[in-house]
Design a protein around this motif. Structure first.
Motif, PDB file in Angstrom:
ATOM      1  N   PHE A 228      73.430  -5.045   9.914  1.00  0.00           N
ATOM      2  CA  PHE A 228      72.685  -6.270   8.577  1.00  0.00           C
ATOM      3  C   PHE A 228      71.239  -5.073   8.498  1.00  0.00           C
ATOM      4  CE2 PHE A 228      75.234  -9.599  10.991  1.00  0.00           C
ATOM      5  CZ  PHE A 228      75.676 -10.264   9.796  1.00  0.00           C
ATOM      6  N   ASP A 229      72.153  -4.066   7.619  1.00  0.00           N
ATOM      7  CA  ASP A 229      70.472  -3.219   6.773  1.00  0.00           C
ATOM      8  C   ASP A 229      70.162  -3.770   6.610  1.00  0.00           C
ATOM      9  OD1 ASP A 229      72.755  -2.785   5.995  1.00  0.00           O
ATOM     10  OD2 ASP A 229      71.913  -0.229   5.474  1.00  0.00           O
ATOM     11  N   ASP A 230      70.721  -5.278   5.424  1.00  0.00           N
ATOM     12  CA  ASP A 230      69.968  -5.610   4.872  1.00  0.00           C
ATOM     13  C   ASP A 230      69.779  -6.497   5.055  1.00  0.00           C
ATOM     14  OD1 ASP A 230      72.558  -6.687   5.393  1.00  0.00           O
ATOM     15  OD2 ASP A 230      73.233  -7.337   2.787  1.00  0.00           O
ATOM     16  N   PHE A 231      68.885  -6.616   6.815  1.00  0.00           N
ATOM     17  CA  PHE A 231      67.745  -8.080   7.037  1.00  0.00           C
ATOM     18  C   PHE A 231      66.729  -7.359   6.498  1.00  0.00           C
ATOM     19  CE2 PHE A 231      66.694  -9.931  10.667  1.00  0.00           C
ATOM     20  CZ  PHE A 231      66.072 -11.238  10.200  1.00  0.00           C
ATOM     21  N   VAL A 232      65.620  -7.675   6.041  1.00  0.00           N
ATOM     22  CA  VAL A 232      64.348  -7.513   5.648  1.00  0.00           C
ATOM     23  C   VAL A 232      62.993  -8.059   7.025  1.00  0.00           C
ATOM     24  CG1 VAL A 232      63.038  -6.883   4.520  1.00  0.00           C
ATOM     25  CG2 VAL A 232      64.945  -6.605   3.719  1.00  0.00           C
ATOM     26  N   ILE A 233      63.334  -7.433   7.840  1.00  0.00           N
ATOM     27  CA  ILE A 233      62.110  -8.609   8.552  1.00  0.00           C
ATOM     28  C   ILE A 233      60.830  -8.107   8.071  1.00  0.00           C
ATOM     29  CG2 ILE A 233      60.995  -8.182  11.125  1.00  0.00           C
ATOM     30  CD1 ILE A 233      63.815  -7.362  12.442  1.00  0.00           C
ATOM     31  N   GLY A 234      60.072  -7.289   7.803  1.00  0.00           N
ATOM     32  CA  GLY A 234      58.650  -7.521   7.050  1.00  0.00           C
ATOM     33  C   GLY A 234      57.468  -6.897   7.797  1.00  0.00           C
ATOM     34  N   ASP A 235      56.722  -6.385   7.132  1.00  0.00           N
ATOM     35  CA  ASP A 235      55.494  -5.988   7.971  1.00  0.00           C
ATOM     36  C   ASP A 235      54.561  -6.847   7.593  1.00  0.00           C
ATOM     37  OD1 ASP A 235      55.227  -4.557   5.590  1.00  0.00           O
ATOM     38  OD2 ASP A 235      56.126  -2.535   6.594  1.00  0.00           O
ATOM     39  N   GLU A 236      52.723  -5.874   7.573  1.00  0.00           N
ATOM     40  CA  GLU A 236      52.302  -6.809   7.301  1.00  0.00           C
ATOM     41  C   GLU A 236      51.526  -6.159   5.988  1.00  0.00           C
ATOM     42  OE1 GLU A 236      48.822  -5.550   9.717  1.00  0.00           O
ATOM     43  OE2 GLU A 236      49.627  -6.342  11.746  1.00  0.00           O
ATOM     44  N   ARG A 237      52.475  -5.104   5.309  1.00  0.00           N
ATOM     45  CA  ARG A 237      51.857  -4.412   4.521  1.00  0.00           C
ATOM     46  C   ARG A 237      53.034  -5.804   3.472  1.00  0.00           C
ATOM     47  NH1 ARG A 237      54.265   0.876   1.397  1.00  0.00           N
ATOM     48  NH2 ARG A 237      53.696   0.504  -0.482  1.00  0.00           N
ATOM     49  N   ALA A 238      53.874  -5.709   3.671  1.00  0.00           N
ATOM     50  CA  ALA A 238      55.308  -6.815   3.174  1.00  0.00           C
ATOM     51  C   ALA A 238      54.011  -8.228   2.489  1.00  0.00           C
ATOM     52  CB  ALA A 238      56.058  -7.054   2.870  1.00  0.00           C
ATOM     53  N   GLN A 239      53.409  -8.411   3.863  1.00  0.00           N
ATOM     54  CA  GLN A 239      53.287  -9.736   3.595  1.00  0.00           C
ATOM     55  C   GLN A 239      51.982  -9.743   3.114  1.00  0.00           C
ATOM     56  OE1 GLN A 239      52.007 -10.910   7.091  1.00  0.00           O
ATOM     57  NE2 GLN A 239      53.877 -12.131   7.791  1.00  0.00           N
ATOM     58  N   ARG A 240      51.404  -8.681   2.832  1.00  0.00           N
ATOM     59  CA  ARG A 240      49.854  -8.476   2.305  1.00  0.00           C
ATOM     60  C   ARG A 240      49.956  -8.675   0.591  1.00  0.00           C
ATOM     61  NH1 ARG A 240      47.785  -4.513   4.934  1.00  0.00           N
ATOM     62  NH2 ARG A 240      48.217  -2.861   3.824  1.00  0.00           N
ATOM     63  N   GLU A 241      51.231  -7.547   0.346  1.00  0.00           N
ATOM     64  CA  GLU A 241      51.541  -7.357  -1.247  1.00  0.00           C
ATOM     65  C   GLU A 241      52.942  -9.122  -1.303  1.00  0.00           C
ATOM     66  OE1 GLU A 241      53.916  -3.989  -1.366  1.00  0.00           O
ATOM     67  OE2 GLU A 241      51.937  -2.730  -1.175  1.00  0.00           O
ATOM     68  N   ARG A 242      52.807  -9.396  -0.472  1.00  0.00           N
ATOM     69  CA  ARG A 242      53.564 -11.016  -1.205  1.00  0.00           C
ATOM     70  C   ARG A 242      54.934 -10.466  -1.826  1.00  0.00           C
ATOM     71  NH1 ARG A 242      51.824 -15.905  -1.465  1.00  0.00           N
ATOM     72  NH2 ARG A 242      49.752 -16.306  -0.379  1.00  0.00           N
ATOM     73  N   ARG A 243      55.242  -9.557  -0.819  1.00  0.00           N
ATOM     74  CA  ARG A 243      56.657  -9.022  -0.959  1.00  0.00           C
ATOM     75  C   ARG A 243      57.377 -10.317   0.007  1.00  0.00           C
ATOM     76  NH1 ARG A 243      58.050  -4.475   1.471  1.00  0.00           N
ATOM     77  NH2 ARG A 243      56.188  -3.607   0.931  1.00  0.00           N
ATOM     78  N   TRP A 244      58.313 -10.916  -0.833  1.00  0.00           N
ATOM     79  CA  TRP A 244      59.755 -11.646  -0.158  1.00  0.00           C
ATOM     80  C   TRP A 244      60.001 -11.063   1.020  1.00  0.00           C
ATOM     81  CZ3 TRP A 244      59.125 -16.807  -0.849  1.00  0.00           C
ATOM     82  CH2 TRP A 244      58.809 -16.976  -2.219  1.00  0.00           C
ATOM     83  N   THR A 245      60.656 -10.984   1.296  1.00  0.00           N
ATOM     84  CA  THR A 245      61.299 -11.188   3.390  1.00  0.00           C
ATOM     85  C   THR A 245      62.110 -11.518   3.686  1.00  0.00           C
ATOM     86  OG1 THR A 245      59.454 -11.508   5.148  1.00  0.00           O
ATOM     87  CG2 THR A 245      58.966  -9.504   4.040  1.00  0.00           C
TER      88      THR A 245
END
Ligand SMILES: Nc1ncnc2c1ncn2[C@@H]1O[C@H](COP(=O)(O)OP(=O)(O)OP(=O)(O)O)[C@@H](O)[C@H]1O
Ligand SMILES: [Mg+2]
Length: 441
Positions: A228-245
């Motif tokens: 499942f290399d398409d499973f994106v847990i996300g990180d702080e940066r993703a949260q800051r940038e409000r990217r979907w994970t």
């Protein structure tokens, strides 16, 4: 009389001219491989009067559409087709026999058969046993060339032996490296297809990333590593940038979201019970999870089936997101099995936990999981997990590809949540995000 054959593309020309004992034409889908098979078979029949050729595929339907029909049309005035024998006989005595081989159990019918040249179309759909038994049919005391031509796409039960012999070129002491030749097929070489069907490449581009690499680029290494290399847990940066994970903070689940419950039972391993909420647009959220054993799943302390279903019932009658809701349950079909004593489903029923049989088609199921995980044009995935469902988030990234069934995952990993996820996805299947993909699956 004139026989008109279309001009081969550059790679097809290499295939037609190759003189090795074993020749593989492989890689991308639509690269003109089946075309090259029928043209080469035809040319050999004309060049060597009396030669005996066999073309093998999994089913007669595939043989009919890919080879028999087009070859009959091309050779209308120079060869006669006998339906009962599935054989095309040329006026110079050459023969092409079309044979289907569904699986290893059909190999006995090839015992004692002799051919000069064998074509194995879609060879990765055949086991190594089939390969060995069929190539043993290539023999005879005459001066005709003795060769085996195969075509192949990455994936399928034959992925490993094709990759070893033709791509990685790793040989045993019984095998001579000089016997093997590999020609990589590329869809972009097939100008005839690109002109006739410009949408074809777009269909390949819309595939999930791994399959796209396999079938568009002809990459043989993709079925390795993380499943499942398409499973994106996300990180702080993703949260800051409000990217979907795929992992999010829990929110209050609205009452009218549809609730599913998926269940995978482990006889000697942990179980997984996952609750999913589906919103008005069909997006799914993993909202709750009951997993494994009491406490640490690695301790191996297991609950009895009654204890598990009692707990599930407790949760469903007390949790605010589930209480008084209709819940659609799907479970691992093996829990209906009564051969080891009482079926697990009886225990579930006794505890007011009801299930439909989950669809256990594994490859189609994984495809559905990947489709759910895919991000749409706005960057939103079709499924997200509440970050409280820690066993889902912990186990999904650990799963690896199987080395036996290459499109499947390695079932020695901790795959209970993944199986449960798969049953849910098959209970609420979705179409691919890009419409063009649908025809392929
Ligand atoms: N040299 C050529 N001239 C004309 N048409 C061709 C040529 N090569 C291939 N084609 C046509 O392109 C289409 C795709 O080719 P083909 O079926 O041989 O591809 P393939 O690699 O076997 O595909 P798949 O991976 O899906 O089995 C077919 O319609 C075929 O007739
Ligand atoms: Mg083909």
């Amino acid at each position: 009389m004139k026989l008109i054959i279309d001009k081969p593309a550059e790679r097809q020309e290499l295939f037609l001219a190759d003189r090795h004992k074993y020749i593989a034409f492989g890689g991308a889908r639509g690269g003109g491989k089946s075309w090259a098979v029928r043209v080469k078979a035809l040319l050999m029949c004309l060049r060597y009067p009396g030669i005996k050729i066999m073309i093998v595929r999994k089913t007669y339907n595939e043989l009919e559409s890919n080879h028999i029909k087009p070859l009959r049309e091309m050779t209308e005035h120079i060869a006669k087709y006998t339906e009962t024998k599935k054989q095309l006989t040329f006026c110079n005595g050459s023969q092409i026999s079309f044979r289907a081989c569904k699986n290893d159990s059909e190999l006995d019918k090839f015992q004692g058969t002799e051919f000069d040249v064998l074509f194995l179309d879609e060879a990765t759909q055949f086991s190594e046993e089939t390969w060995n038994r069929l190539r043993a049919c290539v023999r005879g005391v005459n001066n005709f060339p003795k060769r085996v031509y195969i075509t192949c796409n990455p994936g399928g039960i034959g992925h490993m032996w094709v990759k070893r012999l033709f791509v990685d070129r790793v040989y045993s002491s019984m095998e001579d490296p000089n016997d093997y030749s590999f020609i990589k097929s590329r869809v972009f070489d097939n100008k005839a297809l690109l002109a006739a069907d410009p949408e074809y490449v777009k269909q390949l581009e819309a595939l999930p990333p791994k399959l796209k690499k396999a079938w568009l680029d002809g990459d043989w290494d993709i079925f390795e590593g993380q499943f499942f290399d398409d499973f994106v847990i996300g990180d702080e940066r993703a949260q800051r940038e409000r990217r979907w994970t795929h992992v999010i903070d829990p929110f209050e689940v609205p009452r009218d979201y549809v609730i599913y419950r998926s269940f995978d039972f482990g006889y000697s391993k942990p179980f997984d019970c996952s609750w999913w909420a589906v919103d008005y647009d069909g997006r799914a959220y993993l909202i709750l999870q009951l997993y494994g054993c009491t406490g640490n799943p690695n301790e191996g302390v297991k609950w009895s089936p009654d204890r598990i279903f009692e707990e599930i019932h407790n949760i469903e009658t007390s949790h605010k997101w589930l209480k008084n809701k209709r819940i659609i349950g799907v479970a691992d079909p093996s829990i209906w099995d009564a051969s080891r004593g009482e079926a697990i489903i009886d225990s579930a029923d006794r505890n007011f936990v009801h299930f439909d049989r989950g669809d256990n088609s594994r490859i189609a199921g994984w495809m559905q999981c990947h489709r759910r995980l895919a991000f749409d044009s706005e960057g939103r995935p079709g499924v997200q997990f509440f970050n409280t469902c820690r066993h889902a988030i912990r186990t999904l990234p650990l799963l690896q590809f199987s080395s036996v069934r290459v499109e499947d995952l390695d079932t020695t990993g901790e795959d209970h949540f993944a199986d449960s996820f798969r049953y849910f996805c098959m209970a609420k299947p979705i179409r691919a995000i890009r419409r063009e993909e649908n025809e392929l699956f």
